[in-house]
Design a protein around this motif. Structure first.
Motif, PDB file in Angstrom:
ATOM      1  N   ILE A  29       0.864  -1.183   0.000  1.00 28.93           N
ATOM      2  CA  ILE A  29       0.000   0.000   0.000  1.00 28.93           C
ATOM      3  C   ILE A  29       0.895   1.225   0.000  1.00 28.93           C
ATOM      4  N   VAL A  30       0.757   2.037  -1.036  1.00 25.94           N
ATOM      5  CA  VAL A  30       1.494   3.296  -1.116  1.00 25.94           C
ATOM      6  C   VAL A  30       0.527   4.422  -0.784  1.00 25.94           C
ATOM      7  N   PRO A  39      -0.510  11.714   8.330  1.00 23.47           N
ATOM      8  CA  PRO A  39      -1.955  11.978   8.311  1.00 23.47           C
ATOM      9  C   PRO A  39      -2.484  12.513   9.642  1.00 23.47           C
ATOM     10  N   TYR A  40      -3.343  13.516   9.542  1.00 20.32           N
ATOM     11  CA  TYR A  40      -3.893  14.150  10.740  1.00 20.32           C
ATOM     12  C   TYR A  40      -5.383  14.405  10.553  1.00 20.32           C
ATOM     13  N   ASP A  41      -6.046  14.649  11.682  1.00 18.77           N
ATOM     14  CA  ASP A  41      -7.482  14.891  11.690  1.00 18.77           C
ATOM     15  C   ASP A  41      -7.749  16.384  11.499  1.00 18.77           C
ATOM     16  N   ARG A  42      -8.748  16.730  10.692  1.00 17.03           N
ATOM     17  CA  ARG A  42      -9.000  18.140  10.381  1.00 17.03           C
ATOM     18  C   ARG A  42      -9.970  18.858  11.322  1.00 17.03           C
ATOM     19  N   PRO A  43     -11.011  18.218  11.865  1.00 19.68           N
ATOM     20  CA  PRO A  43     -11.972  18.983  12.672  1.00 19.68           C
ATOM     21  C   PRO A  43     -11.356  19.840  13.779  1.00 19.68           C
ATOM     22  N   PRO A  44     -10.317  19.380  14.499  1.00 22.92           N
ATOM     23  CA  PRO A  44      -9.775  20.244  15.557  1.00 22.92           C
ATOM     24  C   PRO A  44      -9.060  21.494  15.044  1.00 22.92           C
ATOM     25  N   ASP A  66      -0.255   1.494  14.688  1.00 23.18           N
ATOM     26  CA  ASP A  66      -0.891   1.534  13.364  1.00 23.18           C
ATOM     27  C   ASP A  66       0.163   1.554  12.260  1.00 23.18           C
ATOM     28  N   LEU A  67       1.179   2.370  12.452  1.00 23.70           N
ATOM     29  CA  LEU A  67       2.220   2.492  11.428  1.00 23.70           C
ATOM     30  C   LEU A  67       2.914   1.156  11.194  1.00 23.70           C
ATOM     31  N   ASP A  73       3.821   2.364   2.624  1.00 24.84           N
ATOM     32  CA  ASP A  73       4.919   3.045   1.925  1.00 24.84           C
ATOM     33  C   ASP A  73       4.483   4.487   1.731  1.00 24.84           C
ATOM     34  N   PHE A  74       4.982   5.393   2.585  1.00 21.81           N
ATOM     35  CA  PHE A  74       4.563   6.787   2.530  1.00 21.81           C
ATOM     36  C   PHE A  74       5.317   7.541   1.437  1.00 21.81           C
ATOM     37  N   ARG A  75       4.577   8.319   0.661  1.00 19.19           N
ATOM     38  CA  ARG A  75       5.157   9.288  -0.263  1.00 19.19           C
ATOM     39  C   ARG A  75       4.521  10.632   0.082  1.00 19.19           C
TER      40      ARG A  75
END
Length: 382
Positions: A29-30, A39-44, A66-67, A73-75
């Motif tokens: 999974i890329v 990745p972060y949450d937007r509502p706050p 989780d990671l 595979d982060f890009r």
């Protein structure tokens, strides 16, 4: 399917990656994201983080466990610039590309801007929130264009910081096309009761160091100007891909595009003729989209719950369903003048939505009861 590219590293993309593993996919999974951040949450961003009461770490959508378990595979910090279905390839802005047998489009969108407002702040990303937070120093006067959810939440946060706030709204009342006149009046009252200068029915034409210029010729004095006027789906990179785009990526009711190896989720997905720009929707779509991606065809369909919430001042607003502003509104508990109430929308004797202010318990019970009934589900729009 040996590799899946998830294009978009916010909530919808993360949920898709998690769902791939949950449904037994053990290939690569890329995860591609145009921001450099994990990745972060937007509502706050418009609430606690903007106010300085929530930390950066509290926004994280993935923890250390989780990671490790997702083996992604982060890009990050690169944009997708093209999708080449024949070659099963996603091209990136740094000149590299990712070969993938399946693609999840979760690119969301960017904050819509207004002509003449080049110096104004927007609030969509972490960097947007950091920039705006730095500008909210004691004594500044803030003008917010747009009284939708983002505008109202930013206004609420600014008032909690002790700042003078004026909200400029083109509509006759906040959220009137969604909630109808009675509930829109409740939203207006929240602003007024907390010292926000709410001005509805005004047209803005631009901003300058002096403030916001109105079509009437008046200038609303402001040191900080924020525009909260919606978002534009990020689909430009799909030009030439063969996918149908236009106010989002067009999919069937299973979130599958015209290419069975490509699905779309989150704010960018347009199905049944609509897009749904809500946190819950982005999260709930992933199981269906991923199941269909792995199946290679539309085996499941997605029905949106229409659930959205917003924290504004002393109030938590909750809405579920798909009401129209002209539906019949009935107050089940309390009334519009109360600090806590629950109301239902109905059409032809059928419940179409539930709305609550500061009454989560009754709201949840009525929402669950309504959602059990098939007639509560929305009609497909062309």
């Amino acid at each position: 399917m040996k590799r899946v590219a998830v294009v978009g590293a916010s909530l919808a993309g993360v949920r898709a990656a998690q769902e791939l593993r949950a449904q037994g996919y053990d290939g690569g999974i890329v995860l591609i994201g145009d921001e450099p951040h994990l990745p972060y949450d937007r509502p706050p961003l418009s609430k606690g983080f903007l106010a300085g009461t929530a930390s950066r770490e509290s926004l994280d959508l993935l923890d250390t466990g989780d990671l490790a378990s997702l083996a992604l595979d982060f890009r990050l910090g690169v944009r997708a610039t093209a999708l080449e279905p024949a070659d099963r390839r996603v091209r990136l802005s740094d000149g590299t590309s990712v070969h993938a047998d399946g693609v999840v489009i979760a690119t969301g969108g960017r904050a819509r801007t207004l002509p003449g407002f080049e110096g104004a702040f927007v609030l969509r990303t972490l960097d947007d929130a950091l920039a705006l937070r730095a500008a909210l120093v004691p004594g500044v006067r803030v003008a917010i264009v747009g009284a939708g959810f983002i505008g109202a939440e930013v206004a609420s946060t600014c008032r909690s910081l002790g700042l003078d706030v004026v909200v400029l709204e083109a509509l006759t009342a906040p959220l009137a096309p969604v909630l109808g006149p009675s509930l829109a009046a409740v939203c207006a009252r929240l602003h007024l009761d907390h010292g926000t200068d709410l001005r509805c029915g005004v047209q803005v034409v631009g901003c300058s160091p002096a403030g916001v210029s109105l079509a009437s010729g008046a200038v609303v004095s402001a040191d900080v100007v924020v525009t909260g006027v919606g978002m534009t789906p990020s689909t430009e990179w799909l030009a030439g891909s063969g996918l149908k785009v236009g106010n989002g990526v067009h999919t069937d009711d299973g979130l599958v595009t015209s290419l069975p190896q490509v699905v779309a989720v989150g704010d960018v997905a347009r199905y049944g003729g609509r897009r749904h720009e809500h946190w819950t929707n982005a999260s709930e779509q992933a199981p269906v989209a991923v199941a269909n991606l792995l199946a290679g065809h539309t085996a499941q369909t997605y029905t949106p719950s229409g659930y959205v919430w917003s924290d504004q001042y002393s109030g938590t607003l909750q809405l579920a369903g798909h009401p129209r502003p002209d539906d019949t509104l009935s107050f089940v508990d309390g009334d519009p003048s109360s600090s806590s109430f629950v109301a239902t929308f109905s059409r032809d004797g059928v419940t179409t939505g539930v709305f609550a202010l500061n009454n989560a318990k009754l709201f949840t019970r009525l929402r669950r009861q309504a959602l059990r009934r098939p007639e509560f589900q929305p009609a497909v729009q062309g």
